[in-house]
Enzyme design. Structure first.
Site, PDB file in Angstrom:
ATOM      1  N   CYS A  63      48.115  25.845  41.240  1.00  0.00           N
ATOM      2  CA  CYS A  63      49.388  26.558  41.214  1.00  0.00           C
ATOM      3  C   CYS A  63      50.201  26.275  42.463  1.00  0.00           C
ATOM      4  CB  CYS A  63      49.127  28.063  41.083  1.00  0.00           C
ATOM      5  SG  CYS A  63      50.613  29.081  41.098  1.00  0.00           S
ATOM      6  N   PHE A 279      32.027  56.814  29.804  1.00  0.00           N
ATOM      7  CA  PHE A 279      33.231  56.178  30.362  1.00  0.00           C
ATOM      8  C   PHE A 279      33.803  55.230  29.302  1.00  0.00           C
ATOM      9  CE2 PHE A 279      30.149  56.896  33.774  1.00  0.00           C
ATOM     10  CZ  PHE A 279      30.862  57.679  34.675  1.00  0.00           C
ATOM     11  N   CYS A 373      32.286  46.486  37.257  1.00  0.00           N
ATOM     12  CA  CYS A 373      33.210  45.566  37.932  1.00  0.00           C
ATOM     13  C   CYS A 373      32.944  45.535  39.431  1.00  0.00           C
ATOM     14  CB  CYS A 373      34.652  45.972  37.658  1.00  0.00           C
ATOM     15  SG  CYS A 373      35.063  47.630  38.242  1.00  0.00           S
TER      16      CYS A 373
END
Length: 418
Positions: A63, A279, A373
Site C-alpha cells: 500500500c 458472550f 482476540c
C-alpha cells in the site's frame, strides 16, 4: 534525542523491531529482526532514519500509505506490510505460543489460518472536514493526524470502491472540523455506516438522507446507535440464518476467519444436544449450532440479543434457541446452571472470561470451545480450566487483522470423564 546505529534483535508483541542498547530496549517501527538500522532515539522509541543492512525478509509494502514514507504520512492501519509471509505468519503464531507459555501451557499450536488482502468486510475509519477536503482514513500511529486514504489493500473491494461515497455521506454529516469515527460493515444488502462522535443538526440530518438516497449500495446510516436512514435492512448470514445486525454491533472482521472459527467450534461441539453460547453477540456461533442442537445464548447487549432472537424465531428448521440478557463479567453462569449443558462456547471481549472460567472449572461440562482476540487473557482463562482438570485438545491461531499485531485463537478443551 540521539542518532544511533543498532541491530534489531526481534519483533515485539506490537510488531515493532526491538534493539538492545546500553540504555535498554529501543522499539523501532518498520524494522525487522537482523537488520542494521540508523534510528533517531528518544528514550525507548526509535524512528527509522535509514536501513544500513536490510533483512532478506523485508518485502515491498502493498500500500502506498504504509511506512515512514507513506503518502500523506504513515497510515496507522497496518504495522507489518514490510515483512515476508513466512516471518509474519510465524510472528502471529508465536504471539499465541508465547502467551500460553507464560502461563505454563505448552499445547500443540497448529499453523496460522492466514488472512488475505481484500477480505476485511468491517473497517473503522476516522474522518474530519477541512477547508479543502473531507479527510477519511486512519490515524497515524500514536497521533491524531488522519492519513486520508485512496486505497486500502486489507479492505474488501466493496468498501474500497465506495470510498468516495463514504466521503460524500461523511461530508453531509459533518457540521464542523471535529474528527469522528465511521465503522463500515459490508453486508449482503449494502454498506452499513455507523457514525460516532458527531452532533447532527437538522440540516445535516436532511443532507445525509438526501446523500444516501442519491447513492446505490448503502443499506443504513446510523449515529451513536440511532438510525438516520435505512433504505434496506443490513443482512449478514451465519450458516443458513440471516441476521440484521443492530447499528454498530460487533461482527467478525472477515468472513473467512469467521467461517474458520465456526468450523472449529462446530466440530468440537459435535453431537452435543444442549449448548450454552456465552458472550453470544448477534449469534455468530449460536445460530450455526442451532442447526443441530438446542442453544442457550447469553449476552449483555440487549440489541444484539434481540437481533439473534428475531433471526432464530424467523428461521425454519432450527433447534430451540433461548436467550438471556446477563452481564457475565459480574454474574457468570454458576455451577448449578451449567449442569444442563453438554458443551459451552465462549467468545468474550479482550478482557477475557475469568469469572466465567472459575465457574466452568468447577463444572462437569464435557466440552468447551474458547474463542479469543487476546492471547494473554486466553492463556489466563485456559490456565484456570486446565488447573481444574480440563485438557486442551487443540489451539488454532487465526488471522483476520492482516498485517497487524492482532491475532484470534480458538482453543478446544475436554474434561476426562471419571
Amino acid at each position: 534525542m540521539s542518532t544511533q546505529t543498532v541491530t534489531i534483535a526481534r519483533l515485539g508483541a506490537q510488531g515493532d523491531g526491538i534493539a538492545q542498547t546500553e540504555a535498554g530496549p529501543v522499539y523501532a517501527p518498520f524494522t525487522l529482526p537482523g537488520e542494521t538500522v540508523a534510528l533517531a532515539v528518544n528514550k525507548a522509541h526509535g524512528t527509522l532514519i535509514s536501513l544500513k543492512e536490510p533483512s532478506p525478509d523485508r518485502v515491498e509494502p502493498k500500500c502506498r500509505h504504509f511506512g515512514p514514507d507513506g503518502v500523506n504520512g504513515t497510515c496507522g492501519g497496518c504495522t507489518l506490510q514490510h515483512a515476508s509471509d513466512d516471518l509474519y505468519h510465524a510472528f502471529k503464531r508465536n504471539l499465541v505460543i508465547d502467551a500460553l507459555k507464560s502461563k505454563g501451557l505448552t499445547p500443540d499450536v497448529v499453523p496460522l489460518v492466514i488472512a488475505h488482502p481484500g477480505e476485511r468486510r468491517r473497517a473503522v475509519f476516522t474522518a474530519r472536514r477541512t477547508e479543502k477536503e473531507m479527510l477519511l482514513g486512519y490515524n497515524r500511529a500514536e497521533s491524531h493526524h488522519i492519513v486520508s486514504i485512496s486505497e486500502c489493500p486489507i479492505a474488501s473491494p466493496g468498501i474500497v470502491s465506495r470510498l468516495a461515497t463514504i466521503r460524500k455521506i461523511a461530508a453531509a454529516m459533518a457540521s464542523n472540523a471535529e474528527p469522528f469515527r465511521i465503522t463500515v460493515l459490508e453486508t449482503n444488502s449494502g454498506l452499513d455506516l455507523a457514525f460516532e462522535g458527531i452532533k447532527l443538526a437538522d440540516r445535516q440530518r436532511r443532507l445525509t438522507v438526501e446523500a444516501v438516497l442519491g447513492e446505490r449500495g448503502i443499506a443504513r446510516v446510523s449515529l451513536n446507535g440511532e438510525i438516520i436512514v435505512e433504505p434496506v435492512k443490513p443482512a449478514i448470514v451465519f450458516g443458513s440464518v440471516t441476521v440484521s445486525p443492530p447499528p454498530g454491533s460487533f461482527t467478525q472482521a472477515t468472513r473467512p476467519a469467521e467461517e474458520a472459527m465456526a468450523k472449529l467450534v462446530l466440530e468440537h461441539v459435535g453431537k452435543a444436544k444442549h449448548v450454552a453460547d456465552l458472550f453470544s453477540g448477534i449469534g455468530t456461533f449460536a445460530l450455526r449450532i442451532a442447526q443441530r442442537a438446542r442453544v442457550h445464548a447469553v449476552e449483555g447487549d440487549d440489541k444484539a440479543l434481540k437481533a439473534l432472537d428475531f433471526a432464530a424465531r424467523n428461521t425454519q428448521g432450527l433447534k430451540p434457541v433461548t436467550i438471556e440478557k446477563r452481564d457475565l463479567f459480574r454474574r457468570p453462569l454458576m455451577v448449578q446452571e451449567l449442569k444442563t449443558y453438554d458443551a459451552v462456547v465462549f467468545d468474550p471481549p479482550r478482557a477475557g472470561a475469568e469469572a466465567q472460567c472459575h465457574e466452568l472449572a468447577r463444572s462437569g461440562v464435557k466440552k468447551i470451545a474458547a474463542i479469543s482476540c487476546n492471547p494473554v487473557t486466553l492463556a489466563r482463562d485456559l490456565a484456570i480450566l486446565t488447573a481444574a482438570g480440563y485438557r486442551i485438545t487443540s489451539v488454532t491461531p487465526i488471522d483476520q487483522f492482516l498485517w497487524s499485531a492482532h491475532v484470534e485463537a480458538v482453543a478446544t478443551l475436554e474434561k476426562p470423564q471419571k
